[in-house]
Design an enzyme around this catalytic site. Structure first.
Site, PDB file in Angstrom:
ATOM      1  N   ASP A 175       0.841  -1.187   0.000  1.00 31.37           N
ATOM      2  CA  ASP A 175       0.000   0.000   0.000  1.00 31.37           C
ATOM      3  C   ASP A 175       0.889   1.254   0.000  1.00 31.37           C
ATOM      4  O   ASP A 175       1.817   1.337  -0.799  1.00 31.37           O
ATOM      5  CB  ASP A 175      -0.946  -0.035   1.212  1.00 31.37           C
ATOM      6  CG  ASP A 175      -2.109   0.945   1.092  1.00 31.37           C
ATOM      7  OD1 ASP A 175      -3.132   0.579   0.493  1.00 31.37           O
ATOM      8  OD2 ASP A 175      -1.987   2.082   1.581  1.00 31.37           O
ATOM      9  N   TYR A 301      -3.028  11.011   1.120  1.00 30.88           N
ATOM     10  CA  TYR A 301      -3.575  10.897  -0.240  1.00 30.88           C
ATOM     11  C   TYR A 301      -3.533  12.252  -0.944  1.00 30.88           C
ATOM     12  O   TYR A 301      -3.191  12.346  -2.126  1.00 30.88           O
ATOM     13  CB  TYR A 301      -5.020  10.384  -0.184  1.00 30.88           C
ATOM     14  CG  TYR A 301      -5.129   8.914   0.131  1.00 30.88           C
ATOM     15  CD1 TYR A 301      -5.465   7.997  -0.862  1.00 30.88           C
ATOM     16  CD2 TYR A 301      -4.888   8.434   1.411  1.00 30.88           C
ATOM     17  CE1 TYR A 301      -5.573   6.646  -0.590  1.00 30.88           C
ATOM     18  CE2 TYR A 301      -4.990   7.086   1.709  1.00 30.88           C
ATOM     19  CZ  TYR A 301      -5.325   6.195   0.704  1.00 30.88           C
ATOM     20  OH  TYR A 301      -5.409   4.851   0.985  1.00 30.88           O
ATOM     21  N   HIS A 352      -4.470  -7.986   0.684  1.00 31.75           N
ATOM     22  CA  HIS A 352      -3.776  -6.711   0.788  1.00 31.75           C
ATOM     23  C   HIS A 352      -2.953  -6.583   2.067  1.00 31.75           C
ATOM     24  O   HIS A 352      -1.873  -5.993   2.052  1.00 31.75           O
ATOM     25  CB  HIS A 352      -4.818  -5.601   0.720  1.00 31.75           C
ATOM     26  CG  HIS A 352      -4.263  -4.219   0.666  1.00 31.75           C
ATOM     27  ND1 HIS A 352      -3.544  -3.751  -0.406  1.00 31.75           N
ATOM     28  CD2 HIS A 352      -4.316  -3.192   1.558  1.00 31.75           C
ATOM     29  CE1 HIS A 352      -3.188  -2.492  -0.186  1.00 31.75           C
ATOM     30  NE2 HIS A 352      -3.643  -2.132   1.005  1.00 31.75           N
TER      31      HIS A 352
END
Length: 374
Positions: A175, A301, A352
């Protein structure tokens, strides 16, 4: 380096229980699955367990078995686990989590990595493990100015490893941790090799002309994710501050925002607790709730989304563990132009949150790859 122990004040825990008891619930979803989001019945059940049976103090004590520190880098406090191996010639390794993860992701792999002989491994496979909390996450400081994107975090990790006395080290991540680790590989510096469980490969021109069956499946998965799985990232990359008010005020809101991703991104056959235990899910949520890091974590982000489009190649040796239920499953053909791949393992199961879901497979692959570069 200042020693650190997790010690959440009692009033924070009391406030959490009070807020959980006063939750204003929405009506139930109009479907019998998760297609509208995390179902009401499961969310109420999980929140009730959080308020009643979940024992944070025992979970806190378990996390405190690791050696933890805080150090200031460029004006920001960085929290880290630094677990040294008892074995001579252990290889330094920095492992980095992402969103909505935390250091909790690695609690089952730190000991096998640092002390392999206690877990069926060889002394020559030992690592000194450094596991930092990303800026704005967990017990690290929250940036008060812009600029703490992936590139700056990679520079901070280089500073951190040198400060710990490691002038040659490896890096691992998934990630956002994969983005930071990729940047460490691009920067080179004192990093010798990188290992990823979510490599950032991209479709090639040949993919669109004459795709293989694997590439067709990857393109279909990518298209589905763009249509149905990117709402969270659009919000966090554009208006993280607005989102933060609700999530910082409501523990159920924070829980739902995170746990839905464990349903979507794990190899769980339809229920997140098939992949990750209930207590582990809540441990991870707690690292966001008790630190009030909903907005500061989402802000990564806003800072860094453009980095995913960077094109220049990582020339350092790169290992990849490709798990079948990964969020973005880039085939090797998409990754070869981006990385100098010297090791690729197609995993039989897992998603993930690889180190949390499949710790044995994760440890085995990390050992195997870094054995080639020690």
């Amino acid at each position: 380096m200042e020693p650190f122990r997790i010690d959440v004040p009692d009033d924070v825990l009391d406030d959490l229980k009070a807020r959980l008891s006063r939750t204003r619930w929405p009506e139930a979803e109009c479907v019998d699955d998760w297609s509208q989001g995390i179902p009401l019945a499961y969310t109420r059940d999980l929140a009730a367990y959080w308020a009643g049976d979940y024992d944070w103090r025992s979970r806190e004590a378990a996390l405190n078995r690791f050696d933890q520190f805080v150090t200031e880098i460029d004006g920001l406090d960085i929290h880290l686990i630094h677990q040294r191996s008892p074995h001579e010639d252990a290889f330094p390794l920095v492992i980095t989590h992402g969103w909505p993860g935390s250091i909790v992701e690695f609690h089952k792999v730190i000991e096998p990595l640092t002390n392999p002989t206690a877990y069926g491994g060889r002394a020559e496979d030992a690592f000194h493990v450094v596991c930092p909390s990303l800026p704005g996450y967990g017990f690290s400081g929250k940036p008060t100015r812009t600029g703490w994107g992936v590139e700056k975090i990679a520079e901070a990790w280089e500073t951190l490893m040198l400060r710990l006395g490691y002038d040659r080290y490896g890096a691992q991540g998934g990630d956002w941790g994969a983005a930071v680790t990729t940047q460490l590989g691009r920067n080179q510096g004192h990093c010798a090799a990188i290992h990823l469980n979510m490599p950032m490969g991209r479709p090639t021109a040949e993919t669109f002309k004459n795709p293989t069956e694997e590439e067709k499946a990857a393109l279909a998965a990518l298209d589905h994710h763009r249509k149905w799985g990117t709402g969270y990232s659009k919000q966090q990359s554009t208006r993280p501050q607005t989102l933060g008010y609700g999530l910082t005020d409501s523990p159920v809101g924070q829980l739902a925002w995170i746990v839905e991703k464990f349903w979507a991104w794990t190899d769980c056959d339809g229920h997140p607790e098939n992949a990750v235990s209930r207590d582990e899910l809540l441990d991870n949520v707690m690292l966001y709730w008790v630190t009030a890091t909903a907005a500061s974590s989402a802000r990564l982000y806003w800072e860094s989304f453009r980095v995913w489009g960077e094109s220049y190649r990582v020339e350092l040796p790169t290992g990849v563990a490709a798990f079948p239920k990964e969020l973005l499953r880039a085939p090797r053909s998409w990754c070869e132009p981006v990385y100098n791949i010297t090791h690729w393992t197609t995993m039989p199961r897992g998603g993930h949150f690889a180190a949390l879901e499949q710790p044995e497979l994760f440890v085995e692959d990390v050992r195997a790859f870094f054995a080639t570069v020690r």
